[in-house]
Motif scaffolding. Structure first.
Motif, PDB file in Angstrom:
ATOM      1  N   VAL A 241       0.854  -1.184   0.000  1.00 36.29           N
ATOM      2  CA  VAL A 241       0.000   0.000   0.000  1.00 36.29           C
ATOM      3  C   VAL A 241       0.894   1.239   0.000  1.00 36.29           C
ATOM      4  N   PHE A 242       0.321   2.370  -0.427  1.00 33.54           N
ATOM      5  CA  PHE A 242       1.019   3.651  -0.367  1.00 33.54           C
ATOM      6  C   PHE A 242       0.604   4.365   0.913  1.00 33.54           C
ATOM      7  N   VAL A 243       1.575   4.749   1.736  1.00 34.49           N
ATOM      8  CA  VAL A 243       1.293   5.445   2.987  1.00 34.49           C
ATOM      9  C   VAL A 243       2.055   6.767   3.011  1.00 34.49           C
ATOM     10  N   PRO A 244       1.503   7.790   3.699  1.00 36.85           N
ATOM     11  CA  PRO A 244       2.202   9.071   3.796  1.00 36.85           C
ATOM     12  C   PRO A 244       3.363   9.009   4.764  1.00 36.85           C
ATOM     13  N   VAL A 245       4.400   9.788   4.472  1.00 30.38           N
ATOM     14  CA  VAL A 245       5.609   9.835   5.283  1.00 30.38           C
ATOM     15  C   VAL A 245       5.846  11.278   5.718  1.00 30.38           C
ATOM     16  N   SER A 246       6.119  11.484   7.019  1.00 27.33           N
ATOM     17  CA  SER A 246       6.363  12.834   7.526  1.00 27.33           C
ATOM     18  C   SER A 246       7.836  13.212   7.349  1.00 27.33           C
ATOM     19  N   ARG A 247       8.153  14.451   7.676  1.00 33.48           N
ATOM     20  CA  ARG A 247       9.517  14.940   7.492  1.00 33.48           C
ATOM     21  C   ARG A 247      10.528  14.199   8.364  1.00 33.48           C
ATOM     22  N   ASP A 248      10.084  13.698   9.546  1.00 30.97           N
ATOM     23  CA  ASP A 248      11.020  12.996  10.423  1.00 30.97           C
ATOM     24  C   ASP A 248      11.114  11.505  10.138  1.00 30.97           C
ATOM     25  N   GLY A 249      10.434  11.049   9.061  1.00 31.47           N
ATOM     26  CA  GLY A 249      10.524   9.647   8.677  1.00 31.47           C
ATOM     27  C   GLY A 249       9.458   8.761   9.263  1.00 31.47           C
ATOM     28  N   SER A 250       8.585   9.309  10.120  1.00 32.59           N
ATOM     29  CA  SER A 250       7.479   8.507  10.657  1.00 32.59           C
ATOM     30  C   SER A 250       6.401   8.371   9.597  1.00 32.59           C
ATOM     31  N   ILE A 251       5.605   7.319   9.687  1.00 32.72           N
ATOM     32  CA  ILE A 251       4.593   7.059   8.665  1.00 32.72           C
ATOM     33  C   ILE A 251       3.223   6.840   9.313  1.00 32.72           C
ATOM     34  N   PHE A 252       2.210   6.814   8.495  1.00 38.40           N
ATOM     35  CA  PHE A 252       0.883   6.433   8.962  1.00 38.40           C
ATOM     36  C   PHE A 252       0.794   4.909   8.908  1.00 38.40           C
ATOM     37  N   HIS A 253       0.553   4.262  10.058  1.00 35.39           N
ATOM     38  CA  HIS A 253       0.576   2.801  10.106  1.00 35.39           C
ATOM     39  C   HIS A 253      -0.532   2.283  11.035  1.00 35.39           C
ATOM     40  N   PRO A 254      -0.782   0.974  11.049  1.00 39.05           N
ATOM     41  CA  PRO A 254      -1.884   0.404  11.849  1.00 39.05           C
ATOM     42  C   PRO A 254      -1.753   0.581  13.351  1.00 39.05           C
ATOM     43  N   PHE A 276      -7.907   0.967   9.842  1.00 39.70           N
ATOM     44  CA  PHE A 276      -6.741   1.577   9.196  1.00 39.70           C
ATOM     45  C   PHE A 276      -6.993   1.760   7.705  1.00 39.70           C
ATOM     46  N   GLU A 277      -7.626   0.760   7.076  1.00 38.23           N
ATOM     47  CA  GLU A 277      -7.872   0.816   5.637  1.00 38.23           C
ATOM     48  C   GLU A 277      -8.767   1.996   5.272  1.00 38.23           C
ATOM     49  N   ALA A 278      -9.825   2.228   6.053  1.00 36.52           N
ATOM     50  CA  ALA A 278     -10.737   3.338   5.774  1.00 36.52           C
ATOM     51  C   ALA A 278     -10.035   4.680   5.967  1.00 36.52           C
ATOM     52  N   ALA A 279      -9.209   4.772   6.997  1.00 30.52           N
ATOM     53  CA  ALA A 279      -8.482   6.014   7.249  1.00 30.52           C
ATOM     54  C   ALA A 279      -7.477   6.288   6.141  1.00 30.52           C
ATOM     55  N   LEU A 280      -6.788   5.243   5.683  1.00 32.59           N
ATOM     56  CA  LEU A 280      -5.810   5.412   4.611  1.00 32.59           C
ATOM     57  C   LEU A 280      -6.496   5.823   3.313  1.00 32.59           C
ATOM     58  N   THR A 281      -7.649   5.244   3.039  1.00 35.93           N
ATOM     59  CA  THR A 281      -8.405   5.627   1.841  1.00 35.93           C
ATOM     60  C   THR A 281      -8.761   7.108   1.894  1.00 35.93           C
ATOM     61  N   HIS A 282      -9.156   7.591   3.069  1.00 30.47           N
ATOM     62  CA  HIS A 282      -9.488   9.014   3.218  1.00 30.47           C
ATOM     63  C   HIS A 282      -8.243   9.879   3.027  1.00 30.47           C
ATOM     64  N   LEU A 283      -7.106   9.438   3.543  1.00 30.87           N
ATOM     65  CA  LEU A 283      -5.863  10.183   3.365  1.00 30.87           C
ATOM     66  C   LEU A 283      -5.509  10.317   1.888  1.00 30.87           C
ATOM     67  N   HIS A 284      -5.739   9.264   1.122  1.00 31.90           N
ATOM     68  CA  HIS A 284      -5.454   9.319  -0.316  1.00 31.90           C
ATOM     69  C   HIS A 284      -6.346  10.334  -1.018  1.00 31.90           C
TER      70      HIS A 284
END
Length: 331
Positions: A241-254, A276-284
């Motif tokens: 899956v594609f997940v967002p990554v912040s400037r400090d290298g942390s990501i959105f994860h389960p 998590f899947e629904a939240a990630l879909t909204h982030l996209h």
């Protein structure tokens, strides 16, 4: 691998190969960076350079939440964040899935498409083709940097053979993993060569030639079952899956589920999701990804993503198990 023909490998294995090797062959997403830079160059010819820079910075700020304050720095932002454009642009995921079809002869799980693969494949080709045709690749001198055109050639060639239609020499070369010159040499032979029609190789000859090649991935999407795709669509260890990554290298994860679920969105317009899947879909779907995570003091703070990263379910689990884990490539 020498003991097995590619044609003998199942759809499930091909999916694994595709996800593990994605980006090594063609990646239409890489062309987005070139298009944006060329667009800025074009605008600078149409208007003053300062006005063109302001327009590009405004576009990136509104579209991707780039937060570019000095308009002249927009090119640096594009170069530094090119990997996120693939996910941000609506055509990106389609190009990703189309490559799986073009290269491996399979279709990836897509909600609503199961059971109607032919229509789904045609729709992918049409969407990517329309985008490519509308982009002035040649006029902007991007031919050598263009990875969308070759992807279309590959996919259209496979689609032609899947429908028993003549195939372009360049497409047949892609499928057979040889040079286009080799194909044209075979076309020029009068005996035991490849028969042609209006510059294209007859489907019967092309398929006969491909089937004796051990490294040819035949089309097997016709045999993929609806149930198989429903199962593959469920979160599994080797799904990506594609997940967002912040400037400090942390990501959105389960592992970021709070008392009310996963909270995502900009401050003032946040939403909670049970899964998590629904939240990630909204982030996209957002123009810029924001989500909540706990800091070192245990407080839930808003994090802003600067790019997107393709990770496996196994890698996501590693982040969920270790809250301090970071993507080193971002640091």
């Amino acid at each position: 691998m020498s003991e097995r023909r590619y044609a003998d490998i199942s759809a499930e294995e091909r999916m694994e190969w595709f996800h593990e090797s994605y980006g090594n062959v063609l990646d239409g997403g890489r062309t987005f960076e070139c298009i944006l830079l060329a667009l800025g160059d074009y605008l600078s010819k149409l208007a003053e350079a300062a006005s063109a820079d302001a327009a590009m910075a405004a576009l990136l700020n509104d579209w991707l939440g780039a937060e570019i304050r000095d308009a002249s720095e927009w090119r640096t932002y594009v170069s530094d964040n090119s990997s996120m454009f693939f996910s941000a642009v609506g055509h990106g995921p389609v190009m990703h899935n189309l490559l799986a079809y073009a290269e491996y002869g399979i279709v990836l799980p897509v909600e609503g498409a199961a059971g109607d693969w032919a229509e789904h494949i045609q729709a992918m080709i049409d969407q990517v083709d329309a985008f490519w045709q509308a982009t002035p690749i040649k006029q902007w001198g991007l031919e050598e940097l263009d990875e969308i055109g070759p992807l279309l050639t590959w996919a259209k060639g496979r689609w032609a053979l899947d429908n028993n239609e003549p195939i372009e020499p360049a497409a047949l070369a892609r499928l057979g993993n040889v040079s286009e010159r080799s194909i044209r040499n075979l076309m020029s032979k009068k005996d035991k060569g490849l028969r042609s029609e209006n510059g294209k190789v007859l489907a019967s000859d092309a398929l006969a030639w491909l089937r004796v090649r051990p490294d040819y991935w035949d089309s097997i999407w016709q045999r993929q079952e609806h149930d198989d795709h429903e199962q593959a669509a469920e979160p599994v260890e080797d799904a990506y899956v594609f997940v967002p990554v912040s400037r400090d290298g942390s990501i959105f994860h389960p592992g970021l589920r709070g008392a009310n679920g996963y909270r995502v969105g900009a401050k003032g317009s946040e939403r909670d999701f049970d899964t998590f899947e629904a939240a990630l879909t909204h982030l996209h779907a957002l123009s810029h990804p924001y989500w909540r995570r706990q800091n070192a003091n245990g407080a839930w703070v808003i994090v802003s993503g600067i790019r997107w990263e393709r990770l496996s379910e196994r890698e996501l689990s590693d982040f969920a198990d270790d809250p301090e884990r970071r993507l080193q490539s971002v640091l």
